[in-house]
Design an enzyme around this catalytic site. Sequence first.
Site, PDB file in Angstrom:
ATOM      1  N   SER A 199       0.829  -1.024   0.154  1.00 46.48           N
ATOM      2  CA  SER A 199      -0.205   0.011   0.198  1.00 46.48           C
ATOM      3  C   SER A 199       0.747   1.626  -0.333  1.00 46.48           C
ATOM      4  O   SER A 199       1.804   1.471  -1.307  1.00 46.48           O
ATOM      5  CB  SER A 199      -1.069   0.125   1.167  1.00 46.48           C
ATOM      6  N   ASP A 248      -0.947   1.199  -3.858  1.00 47.51           N
ATOM      7  CA  ASP A 248      -1.948   0.192  -4.231  1.00 47.51           C
ATOM      8  C   ASP A 248      -3.525   1.231  -4.526  1.00 47.51           C
ATOM      9  O   ASP A 248      -4.157   0.353  -4.741  1.00 47.51           O
ATOM     10  CB  ASP A 248      -2.207  -0.936  -3.014  1.00 47.51           C
ATOM     11  N   ASN A 306      -8.124   9.222   7.199  1.00 40.96           N
ATOM     12  CA  ASN A 306      -7.199   8.489   5.827  1.00 40.96           C
ATOM     13  C   ASN A 306      -7.289   8.559   4.706  1.00 40.96           C
ATOM     14  O   ASN A 306      -6.578   8.309   3.231  1.00 40.96           O
ATOM     15  CB  ASN A 306      -5.765   7.823   6.335  1.00 40.96           C
ATOM     16  N   ARG A 362      -4.598   6.014  22.727  1.00 42.70           N
ATOM     17  CA  ARG A 362      -4.548   4.379  22.266  1.00 42.70           C
ATOM     18  C   ARG A 362      -3.722   3.929  22.283  1.00 42.70           C
ATOM     19  O   ARG A 362      -2.611   4.130  21.592  1.00 42.70           O
ATOM     20  CB  ARG A 362      -5.489   4.391  21.499  1.00 42.70           C
ATOM     21  N   SER A 386      -0.412   1.698  20.103  1.00 38.42           N
ATOM     22  CA  SER A 386       0.059   0.727  18.674  1.00 38.42           C
ATOM     23  C   SER A 386      -0.335  -0.470  18.230  1.00 38.42           C
ATOM     24  O   SER A 386       0.277  -1.065  19.879  1.00 38.42           O
ATOM     25  CB  SER A 386       0.792   1.323  18.488  1.00 38.42           C
ATOM     26  N   ARG A 397      -0.265   6.414  20.988  1.00 39.05           N
ATOM     27  CA  ARG A 397      -0.904   7.231  20.369  1.00 39.05           C
ATOM     28  C   ARG A 397      -1.605   8.935  21.147  1.00 39.05           C
ATOM     29  O   ARG A 397      -2.213   8.468  21.699  1.00 39.05           O
ATOM     30  CB  ARG A 397      -1.519   7.017  18.942  1.00 39.05           C
TER      31      ARG A 397
END
Length: 537
Positions: free
Chosen positions: A72, A273, A367, A490, A492, A499
């Site tokens: 990706s 991708d 994203n 949270r 990773s 994060r």
Amino acid sequence: MSGIRGHLPKEQIEAYSELHPKARHLLFSYGTAGFRTLGVVLDSVLFRVGILAALRSKKLDGKTIGVMITASHNPEDDNGVKLVDPRGEMLEVAWEQHASTLANAPNEEFLDTLENFIRTARIDLSKPARVVYARDTRPTGESLVKALEDGLKAIGAEGRDAGITTTPILHYLVKAINTKGTKEEYGEDSEDGYFQKMSEAFRKLVSGRPRIQPLIIDCANGVGAPIAKKLSQYLGETLPFALYNADTTTPGALNNNCGADYQGQRACSLDGDADRLMYYFIDERGYFTLLDGDKIATLVAAFIVDLVKLAGLAEVIKVGVVQTAYANGSSTKYLSERLPVRCVPTGVKHLHHAAEQFNVGVYFEANGHGTVLFSPSTLEKLETHEPSTPAQSTALKHLNNLTQLINQTVGDALSDLLLVEVVLAHKAYSAIEWNSLYTDLPNRLVKVHVPNRNAFKTEDAERRLVTPYGLQAKIDDLCKRYEGGRSFVRPSGTEDVVRVYAEAVLRGQADELAYRVAGMVYDEAGGEAIRRPKEFM
């Protein structure tokens, strides 16, 4: 081999396996993105994935399974592989652990591990095995395909090479192959079928609308470049493309320094991708303005809600949006005032599953990865509903064409791009007008390296901490000091990092809140020092 139905060609598997030995010091883990690491170390993994994909097909009575070789948006030296289940969806979660176990088995134990898996999963080896596979443009892709093919040959599976293409096209092919000749037929099972289906729907949806200005597309020097070029031939002047960063042959170009910069004109970027999409423009002050997945979700969801109402179906078709904690608070507020919004943990599999619970489920991560799902009952309603007015008839046609335009198997940058262009054409919006639907709250994402990420447990779709005890109450108190303040922490999923996300009405306050919460995490966990501006110390 007691307890196993059918024949396992052990000698054949052993002979091929010796060509693809696993390095003893390497460990592999199958996650949401499949296996992903440096391409040069994945040879043994691809061989074993070939066998796993064949077994998955046998388990599902000979249905075709997909295998996509890609990493990706990762750097060019990386590569990866993921499996696609028969409806074009991600591999069933329970099989992720099976994939990791097979990939990590020592060479001398691989056959025993394989036999144990076949026995416990109750796989009938007499069933046929069919696999369709593809890769992106990464230089390691060619040799990894050969390793995959050896895995297929070793277990006697039927393989179909879809060549170099995008991840979403591979997902499309899997669903098209498996629904062929049924009433759920998804489309012709070829790249041409994919282009035909989308371009025909797009033409119908923009028919009678003002001519669309050319769209600048940054292709990240990835596989999206040749695919976008092919798509443009099907679209013709209906939607002219100007393709940039379309170099798929120069070593090191993939995902490197990509982006386009044109004042006032809308532009978009694909990832390596072509399953993620971002729009942007340069405003009259010369500022870069991003239109991310949240902006796409709000644009698309509001449009579909309007069409459902115009078609006279608002009582029977409920549209909902699925977000993660990373969605900007302004987008959540805008959407919540118009339709149901559900928050789920980070990860496409969570979003996709939650979206399936709605009649029409819209999901986009910030994203840029996302799609729209129409439930089977909704598709049936759209096909059989009898409109009572010309306006209802038009809206119904638009909805039916949207079901053909949208790649419902997975996030698809090119399909999503066409969807955005349809909405902009119908609303007569410029990028500036689209952006003005709501104003993003300034936000900041910070990461803190900690000795043990597992000390941080979350609940409420990762928006609140359960442990360390007492830390969430401190974060809540801190957020109250900032207008529009919101922050969550949270861990990773792959590294010992926590994060921290924060947002507030003012940029300085969002930054300050993020660094202060990161400081709390640092003090609590005794992590590595984060670089904090002096005014936040």
